[in-house]
Design a protein around this motif. Structure first.
Motif, PDB file in Angstrom:
ATOM      1  N   ASN A 176      13.305  -5.248  -5.547  1.00  0.00           N
ATOM      2  CA  ASN A 176      13.080  -5.088  -6.985  1.00  0.00           C
ATOM      3  C   ASN A 176      12.159  -3.907  -7.281  1.00  0.00           C
ATOM      4  OD1 ASN A 176      13.526  -6.096  -9.709  1.00  0.00           O
ATOM      5  ND2 ASN A 176      11.373  -6.710  -9.697  1.00  0.00           N
ATOM      6  N   GLN A 177      11.294  -3.566  -6.304  1.00  0.00           N
ATOM      7  CA  GLN A 177      10.338  -2.468  -6.500  1.00  0.00           C
ATOM      8  C   GLN A 177      10.824  -1.150  -5.899  1.00  0.00           C
ATOM      9  OE1 GLN A 177       6.418  -3.774  -5.234  1.00  0.00           O
ATOM     10  NE2 GLN A 177       6.548  -5.650  -6.453  1.00  0.00           N
ATOM     11  N   GLY A 178      12.109  -1.108  -5.494  1.00  0.00           N
ATOM     12  CA  GLY A 178      12.670   0.191  -5.145  1.00  0.00           C
ATOM     13  C   GLY A 178      13.193   0.385  -3.742  1.00  0.00           C
ATOM     14  N   PHE A 179      13.078  -0.600  -2.854  1.00  0.00           N
ATOM     15  CA  PHE A 179      13.610  -0.442  -1.500  1.00  0.00           C
ATOM     16  C   PHE A 179      15.132  -0.299  -1.547  1.00  0.00           C
ATOM     17  CE2 PHE A 179      15.528  -2.498   2.272  1.00  0.00           C
ATOM     18  CZ  PHE A 179      15.059  -1.639   3.260  1.00  0.00           C
ATOM     19  N   GLU A 180      15.654   0.721  -0.861  1.00  0.00           N
ATOM     20  CA  GLU A 180      17.091   0.970  -0.853  1.00  0.00           C
ATOM     21  C   GLU A 180      17.669   1.053   0.558  1.00  0.00           C
ATOM     22  OE1 GLU A 180      17.471   4.586  -3.083  1.00  0.00           O
ATOM     23  OE2 GLU A 180      17.390   3.563  -5.034  1.00  0.00           O
ATOM     24  N   GLY A 181      16.853   0.724   1.566  1.00  0.00           N
ATOM     25  CA  GLY A 181      17.278   0.879   2.945  1.00  0.00           C
ATOM     26  C   GLY A 181      18.062  -0.305   3.483  1.00  0.00           C
ATOM     27  N   LYS A 182      18.197  -0.331   4.820  1.00  0.00           N
ATOM     28  CA  LYS A 182      18.944  -1.382   5.499  1.00  0.00           C
ATOM     29  C   LYS A 182      17.995  -2.431   6.075  1.00  0.00           C
ATOM     30  CE  LYS A 182      22.550   1.916   6.821  1.00  0.00           C
ATOM     31  NZ  LYS A 182      23.194   2.632   7.951  1.00  0.00           N
ATOM     32  N   ILE A 183      18.460  -3.674   6.081  1.00  0.00           N
ATOM     33  CA  ILE A 183      17.698  -4.784   6.652  1.00  0.00           C
ATOM     34  C   ILE A 183      18.473  -5.269   7.871  1.00  0.00           C
ATOM     35  CG2 ILE A 183      16.721  -7.081   6.273  1.00  0.00           C
ATOM     36  CD1 ILE A 183      16.835  -6.437   3.223  1.00  0.00           C
ATOM     37  N   TYR A 184      17.946  -5.006   9.067  1.00  0.00           N
ATOM     38  CA  TYR A 184      18.630  -5.396  10.298  1.00  0.00           C
ATOM     39  C   TYR A 184      18.162  -6.775  10.774  1.00  0.00           C
ATOM     40  CZ  TYR A 184      20.635  -0.741  10.971  1.00  0.00           C
ATOM     41  OH  TYR A 184      21.358   0.424  10.841  1.00  0.00           O
ATOM     42  N   CYS A 185      19.125  -7.593  11.180  1.00  0.00           N
ATOM     43  CA  CYS A 185      18.802  -8.924  11.708  1.00  0.00           C
ATOM     44  C   CYS A 185      20.034  -9.488  12.405  1.00  0.00           C
ATOM     45  CB  CYS A 185      18.344  -9.873  10.597  1.00  0.00           C
ATOM     46  SG  CYS A 185      19.577 -10.127   9.290  1.00  0.00           S
ATOM     47  N   THR A 186      19.874 -10.608  13.104  1.00  0.00           N
ATOM     48  CA  THR A 186      21.025 -11.257  13.727  1.00  0.00           C
ATOM     49  C   THR A 186      21.850 -11.977  12.669  1.00  0.00           C
ATOM     50  OG1 THR A 186      19.818 -13.317  14.130  1.00  0.00           O
ATOM     51  CG2 THR A 186      19.720 -11.631  15.862  1.00  0.00           C
ATOM     52  N   SER A 187      23.068 -12.353  13.037  1.00  0.00           N
ATOM     53  CA  SER A 187      23.954 -13.042  12.092  1.00  0.00           C
ATOM     54  C   SER A 187      23.365 -14.358  11.591  1.00  0.00           C
ATOM     55  CB  SER A 187      25.325 -13.276  12.733  1.00  0.00           C
ATOM     56  OG  SER A 187      26.187 -13.946  11.844  1.00  0.00           O
ATOM     57  N   PRO A 188      22.829 -15.234  12.478  1.00  0.00           N
ATOM     58  CA  PRO A 188      22.227 -16.466  11.961  1.00  0.00           C
ATOM     59  C   PRO A 188      21.033 -16.194  11.053  1.00  0.00           C
ATOM     60  CG  PRO A 188      22.626 -16.660  14.321  1.00  0.00           C
ATOM     61  CD  PRO A 188      22.850 -15.222  13.953  1.00  0.00           C
ATOM     62  N   PRO A 193       0.813  -1.228   0.000  1.00  0.00           N
ATOM     63  CA  PRO A 193       0.000   0.000   0.000  1.00  0.00           C
ATOM     64  C   PRO A 193       0.844   1.274   0.000  1.00  0.00           C
ATOM     65  CG  PRO A 193      -0.038  -1.056   2.160  1.00  0.00           C
ATOM     66  CD  PRO A 193       0.623  -2.017   1.229  1.00  0.00           C
ATOM     67  N   ILE A 194       2.159   1.147   0.212  1.00  0.00           N
ATOM     68  CA  ILE A 194       3.071   2.285   0.106  1.00  0.00           C
ATOM     69  C   ILE A 194       4.210   1.897  -0.828  1.00  0.00           C
ATOM     70  CG2 ILE A 194       2.541   3.149   2.413  1.00  0.00           C
ATOM     71  CD1 ILE A 194       5.303   1.952   3.257  1.00  0.00           C
ATOM     72  N   LEU A 195       4.920   2.875  -1.350  1.00  0.00           N
ATOM     73  CA  LEU A 195       6.039   2.592  -2.242  1.00  0.00           C
ATOM     74  C   LEU A 195       7.207   2.020  -1.439  1.00  0.00           C
ATOM     75  CD1 LEU A 195       6.067   5.786  -4.495  1.00  0.00           C
ATOM     76  CD2 LEU A 195       5.366   3.465  -5.157  1.00  0.00           C
ATOM     77  N   PRO A 196       7.784   0.896  -1.852  1.00  0.00           N
ATOM     78  CA  PRO A 196       8.944   0.342  -1.160  1.00  0.00           C
ATOM     79  C   PRO A 196      10.094   1.334  -1.018  1.00  0.00           C
ATOM     80  CG  PRO A 196       8.052  -1.307  -2.639  1.00  0.00           C
ATOM     81  CD  PRO A 196       7.305  -0.022  -2.912  1.00  0.00           C
ATOM     82  N   SER A 197      10.220   2.245  -1.961  1.00  0.00           N
ATOM     83  CA  SER A 197      11.300   3.228  -1.910  1.00  0.00           C
ATOM     84  C   SER A 197      11.160   4.182  -0.733  1.00  0.00           C
ATOM     85  CB  SER A 197      11.361   4.020  -3.216  1.00  0.00           C
ATOM     86  OG  SER A 197      10.132   4.696  -3.447  1.00  0.00           O
ATOM     87  N   THR A 198       9.958   4.260  -0.138  1.00  0.00           N
ATOM     88  CA  THR A 198       9.740   5.173   0.998  1.00  0.00           C
ATOM     89  C   THR A 198       9.971   4.482   2.343  1.00  0.00           C
ATOM     90  OG1 THR A 198       7.363   4.675   1.190  1.00  0.00           O
ATOM     91  CG2 THR A 198       8.011   6.414  -0.354  1.00  0.00           C
ATOM     92  N   ILE A 199      10.307   3.195   2.334  1.00  0.00           N
ATOM     93  CA  ILE A 199      10.593   2.462   3.577  1.00  0.00           C
ATOM     94  C   ILE A 199      12.065   2.643   3.916  1.00  0.00           C
ATOM     95  CG2 ILE A 199      10.648   0.177   4.669  1.00  0.00           C
ATOM     96  CD1 ILE A 199       8.345  -0.625   2.802  1.00  0.00           C
ATOM     97  N   ASP A 200      12.340   3.040   5.151  1.00  0.00           N
ATOM     98  CA  ASP A 200      13.717   3.323   5.562  1.00  0.00           C
ATOM     99  C   ASP A 200      14.450   2.086   6.058  1.00  0.00           C
ATOM    100  OD1 ASP A 200      13.801   6.417   5.452  1.00  0.00           O
ATOM    101  OD2 ASP A 200      11.952   5.978   6.554  1.00  0.00           O
ATOM    102  N   PHE A 201      13.752   1.224   6.814  1.00  0.00           N
ATOM    103  CA  PHE A 201      14.386   0.053   7.409  1.00  0.00           C
ATOM    104  C   PHE A 201      13.445  -1.145   7.374  1.00  0.00           C
ATOM    105  CE2 PHE A 201      15.738   3.846   9.795  1.00  0.00           C
ATOM    106  CZ  PHE A 201      17.113   3.817   9.559  1.00  0.00           C
TER     107      PHE A 201
END
Length: 451
Positions: free
Chosen positions: A75-87, A48-56
């Motif tokens: 693929n639809q424009g997200f350019e932010g960071k994806i935070y998660c644990t190492s595993p 419902p929102i543009l992926p490019s407007t998501i920060d994290f």
């Protein structure tokens, strides 16, 4: 602060929760819908929102229903960071590549067999698109605060369930919002018990097994019985399994039974390349599970590990009684389908279901007594015995979920019950209100909340 339930409500798949605060947009999980066709079709719909407007994006863990839409997002424009644990980063990479390969293969088979309703069947995403997700990953350590913005912090704490799985505590606007992710069991075979939250203004709690209690019976006893009965009749045991953590749990239990001379000396086969890759992750992430290295090494020696598909073919046409653990866990794809094509029509076969089966999946249909199952455009009669070992689920049951709330120092303003079908979520709502008096809400798909 506004929170929108984009997915993972009214269903156990497609987890996506959007948090908006002071111009920052955070997506908690980015999962793929599975099961019913009406749900799977949502994977092709835009957000419902543009992926490019998501920060994290903050990932609770690496299962497909929590990370499997990331390639579409990027693929639809997200350019932010994806935070998660190492595993979780390592698990998600395996899951996404495996998912992409399966989708490419399914599209190829559909086009060759001409059983797609589309002129040309296309995968939801390709391997190349999955790989574009990886540069966005940022690894965080559990129990350490991550500053996302001047007034927004996140803390990840152990949730049990699978390697790297965490609950996410989001601190913003002088409030604490807790997203449980998938809560593991207090007495899991391999994982440590989940960490309970101490403080929370709002909680988004999973409700997968909100209306069920896992049986108290030892799963080893059930495995022993089903295996010995099947082998005596000359049959093969097929265990559709999630490659992440469940396969390793089954391996451990089978190894223990073999060490105790309670099951026969026949071939024990792991036929899931991703499950085999997970074995290395277990070695590299010892602090995340209970298994000692010497036990792990001895356990692995017991099994034949099929990596090449020719090995799968050879195993399928070997008439000797055997135990096969193959992905996928909900029988939605993967190599287990090749085994079922050959064995599901044989009455001496036993299929053991060991994990949650989403609504509309082949696994759920088998449990509900389906007399035929569609695989690769063709129907197969179900003559095999289908049994379930409920006590092997990686999800906490109703008792575990209620207990997870027991350390809260003050009552939260609201508890939102997500990641569950409507009936389990509503029953859990009643139980929580009866025990703690917390206000509980079962959200609808797309529903927004101003907090």
């Amino acid at each position: 602060m506004k929170i929108t339930c984009i997915g993972g409500v009214g269903t156990v798949t497609g987890s996506k929760t959007l948090v908006e605060s002071n111009g920052i947009r955070i997506l908690i999980d980015c999962g793929q819908f599975q099961g019913l066709k009406s749900l799977r079709e949502l994977n092709w719909e835009p957000l419902p929102i543009l992926p490019s407007t998501i920060d994290f994006v903050l990932l609770t863990h690496g299962h497909l229903d929590h990370c499997g839409w990331l390639p579409r997002l990027v693929n639809q424009g997200f350019e932010g960071k994806i935070y998660c644990t190492s595993p979780t980063k390592d698990v998600a990479k395996l899951i996404l590549l495996d998912s992409a390969k399966i989708q490419e293969e399914d599209a190829r088979i559909a086009n060759e067999g001409k059983f797609s309703k589309h002129e040309i069947a296309e995968p939801l995403y390709t391997v190349a698109q999955a790989e574009k997700v990886f540069p966005h990953f940022r690894v965080i350590n559990p129990n350490e605060s991550v500053v996302l913005d001047a007034e927004i912090e996140a803390v990840f704490t152990n949730a049990g369930h699978i390697l790297g799985a965490c609950t996410i505590e989001l601190r913003l606007e002088n409030r604490i919002v807790v997203f449980s992710g998938d809560i593991g069991r207090d007495n899991d075979v391999l994982m440590f018990p989940p960490t309970k939250p101490k403080k929370a203004d709002y909680i988004f709690l999973e409700s997968t097994y909100g209306n069920r209690l896992h049986p108290a019976i030892d799963p080893k006893v059930e495995l022993e019985m089903y295996i010995n009965n099947t082998v005596r009749s000359g049959g093969t045991v097929i265990i559709p399994s999630f490659a992440v953590e469940r396969s390793q749990s089954i391996m451990y239990l089978l190894w223990r039974l073999k060490e105790e001379n309670k099951i026969p000396n026949i071939p024990y086969i792991i036929d899931t390349p991703m499950g085999i890759s997970m074995l290395e992750l277990f070695t590299n992430n010892r602090k995340w599970h209970r298994l000692h290295q010497d036990e792990f090494t001895a356990m692995c020696k017991m099994f034949t590990l099929n990596s090449d598909y020719q090995e799968t073919i050879d195993t399928i046409y070997n008439k000797q009684p055997k135990i096969v653990i193959a992905a996928s866990g909900m029988v939605t794809g993967g190599r287990v389908l090749s085994y079922l094509e050959r064995y599901i029509g044989l009455p001496e076969t036993t299929i053991i279901i060991i994990g949650y089966q989403g609504e509309g999946t082949r696994g759920r249909k088998l449990l509900e007594g389906a007399t035929d199952i569609k695989i690769h455009g063709r129907y197969y009669q179900v003559k095999a015995k289908v049994v379930e070992i409920e006590s092997l689920s990686a999800h906490g049951d109703q008792k575990d979920l209620i207990n997870w709330l027991s350390d809260l120092e003050e009552a939260p303003k609201k508890v939102f019950l997500v990641h569950g079908e409507n009936e389990p979520a509503d029953e859990l709502r009643i139980k929580i209100q009866e025990k703690y008096g917390f206000e509980c809400i079962v959200p609808l798909m797309g529903q927004e909340f101003e907090l």
